[in-house]
Design a protein around this motif. Structure first.
Motif, short mmCIF file in Angstrom:
data_model
loop_
_atom_site.label_atom_id
_atom_site.label_comp_id
_atom_site.label_asym_id
_atom_site.label_seq_id
_atom_site.Cartn_x
_atom_site.Cartn_y
_atom_site.Cartn_z
N ALA A 108 49.39 34.60 49.22
CA ALA A 108 50.00 35.46 48.20
C ALA A 108 49.29 35.32 46.86
CB ALA A 108 51.48 35.12 48.06
N VAL A 109 48.90 34.10 46.52
CA VAL A 109 48.17 33.88 45.27
C VAL A 109 46.77 34.47 45.37
CG1 VAL A 109 47.20 32.12 43.72
CG2 VAL A 109 49.54 31.87 44.60
N VAL A 110 46.10 34.21 46.46
CA VAL A 110 44.74 34.71 46.64
C VAL A 110 44.72 36.24 46.63
CG1 VAL A 110 42.82 34.85 48.28
CG2 VAL A 110 43.91 32.65 47.83
N GLU A 111 45.72 36.84 47.27
CA GLU A 111 45.80 38.31 47.34
C GLU A 111 46.32 38.94 46.07
OE1 GLU A 111 48.09 39.03 50.88
OE2 GLU A 111 46.60 38.03 52.14
N GLY A 112 46.89 38.12 45.17
CA GLY A 112 47.30 38.61 43.86
C GLY A 112 48.72 39.11 43.73
N TRP A 113 49.56 38.96 44.74
CA TRP A 113 50.93 39.43 44.58
C TRP A 113 51.90 38.33 44.19
CZ3 TRP A 113 54.36 37.85 48.50
CH2 TRP A 113 53.80 37.48 49.71
N LEU A 114 51.35 37.13 43.94
CA LEU A 114 52.09 36.01 43.36
C LEU A 114 51.11 35.29 42.44
CD1 LEU A 114 54.68 34.19 43.43
CD2 LEU A 114 53.54 32.88 45.22
N SER A 115 51.53 35.06 41.21
CA SER A 115 50.62 34.36 40.29
C SER A 115 50.70 32.86 40.52
CB SER A 115 50.98 34.68 38.83
OG SER A 115 52.16 34.00 38.45
N ARG A 116 49.66 32.17 40.11
CA ARG A 116 49.65 30.71 40.22
C ARG A 116 50.79 30.12 39.39
NH1 ARG A 116 46.28 26.60 42.77
NH2 ARG A 116 47.01 24.75 41.75
N LYS A 117 51.08 30.74 38.25
CA LYS A 117 52.18 30.28 37.39
C LYS A 117 53.53 30.45 38.10
CE LYS A 117 54.05 30.80 32.75
NZ LYS A 117 53.89 31.46 31.46
N GLY A 127 53.83 27.83 40.66
CA GLY A 127 54.15 26.57 40.00
C GLY A 127 55.63 26.45 39.68
N HIS A 128 56.26 27.55 39.28
CA HIS A 128 57.69 27.53 39.00
C HIS A 128 58.50 27.24 40.27
CE1 HIS A 128 57.33 28.62 34.86
NE2 HIS A 128 56.82 29.81 35.11
N LEU A 129 58.08 27.82 41.38
CA LEU A 129 58.76 27.55 42.65
C LEU A 129 58.68 26.06 43.00
CD1 LEU A 129 57.53 30.55 44.85
CD2 LEU A 129 59.79 30.25 43.84
N VAL A 130 57.49 25.50 42.88
CA VAL A 130 57.29 24.08 43.19
C VAL A 130 58.07 23.20 42.21
CG1 VAL A 130 55.59 22.23 43.42
CG2 VAL A 130 55.08 24.51 44.31
N ASP A 131 58.09 23.56 40.94
CA ASP A 131 58.84 22.79 39.94
C ASP A 131 60.34 22.79 40.25
OD1 ASP A 131 56.51 22.21 38.57
OD2 ASP A 131 56.85 23.73 37.01
N ILE A 177 44.85 25.81 47.51
CA ILE A 177 45.99 25.81 46.60
C ILE A 177 46.95 24.75 47.08
CG2 ILE A 177 47.96 27.15 45.81
CD1 ILE A 177 46.19 29.63 46.07
N GLY A 178 47.34 23.88 46.19
CA GLY A 178 48.26 22.81 46.52
C GLY A 178 48.68 22.10 45.26
N TYR A 179 49.59 21.21 45.41
CA TYR A 179 50.12 20.47 44.28
C TYR A 179 50.09 18.99 44.62
CZ TYR A 179 51.29 24.91 42.31
OH TYR A 179 51.18 26.17 41.78
N SER A 180 48.96 18.36 44.34
CA SER A 180 48.78 16.95 44.71
C SER A 180 49.71 16.03 43.94
CB SER A 180 47.32 16.53 44.51
OG SER A 180 46.94 16.71 43.16
#
Length: 85
Positions: free
Chosen positions: A28-37, A40-44, A2-5
């Motif tokens: 957190a994403v892999v374990e399902g308690w944070l969605s990829r979306k 993405g909002h955090l990174v944005d 998971i990353g944001y190239s």
């Protein structure tokens, strides 16, 4: 992986701020308690922030500080994530 190239600095800073709180965003994403979306909002939000230099400097000296600095646009979201973790 998971990353944001397309926004590597914002991804690195977001991940660094989360680590200060003991949160592994990829896990957190892999374990399902944070969605990829949600991630993405955090990174944005980080990408749109004008304090990247201050953030980098803060992370370089934070060494597991209690919370992200007040200027961090993800401060409250990351604090909530740390409670869920």
């Amino acid at each position: 992986m998971i990353g944001y190239s397309e926004t590597p600095l914002a991804w690195g800073l977001t991940r660094g701020m989360a680590r200060v709180l003991g949160v592994n965003l990829a896990a957190a994403v892999v374990e399902g308690w944070l969605s990829r979306k949600e991630l993405g909002h955090l990174v944005d939000r980080c990408e749109a922030c004008s304090q990247k230099a201050a953030c980098s400097a803060w992370l370089a000296t934070a060494a597991g500080g209690p919370c992200p600095p007040v200027f961090c646009p993800n401060k409250s979201a990351l604090e909530v994530l740390s409670l869920r973790h």
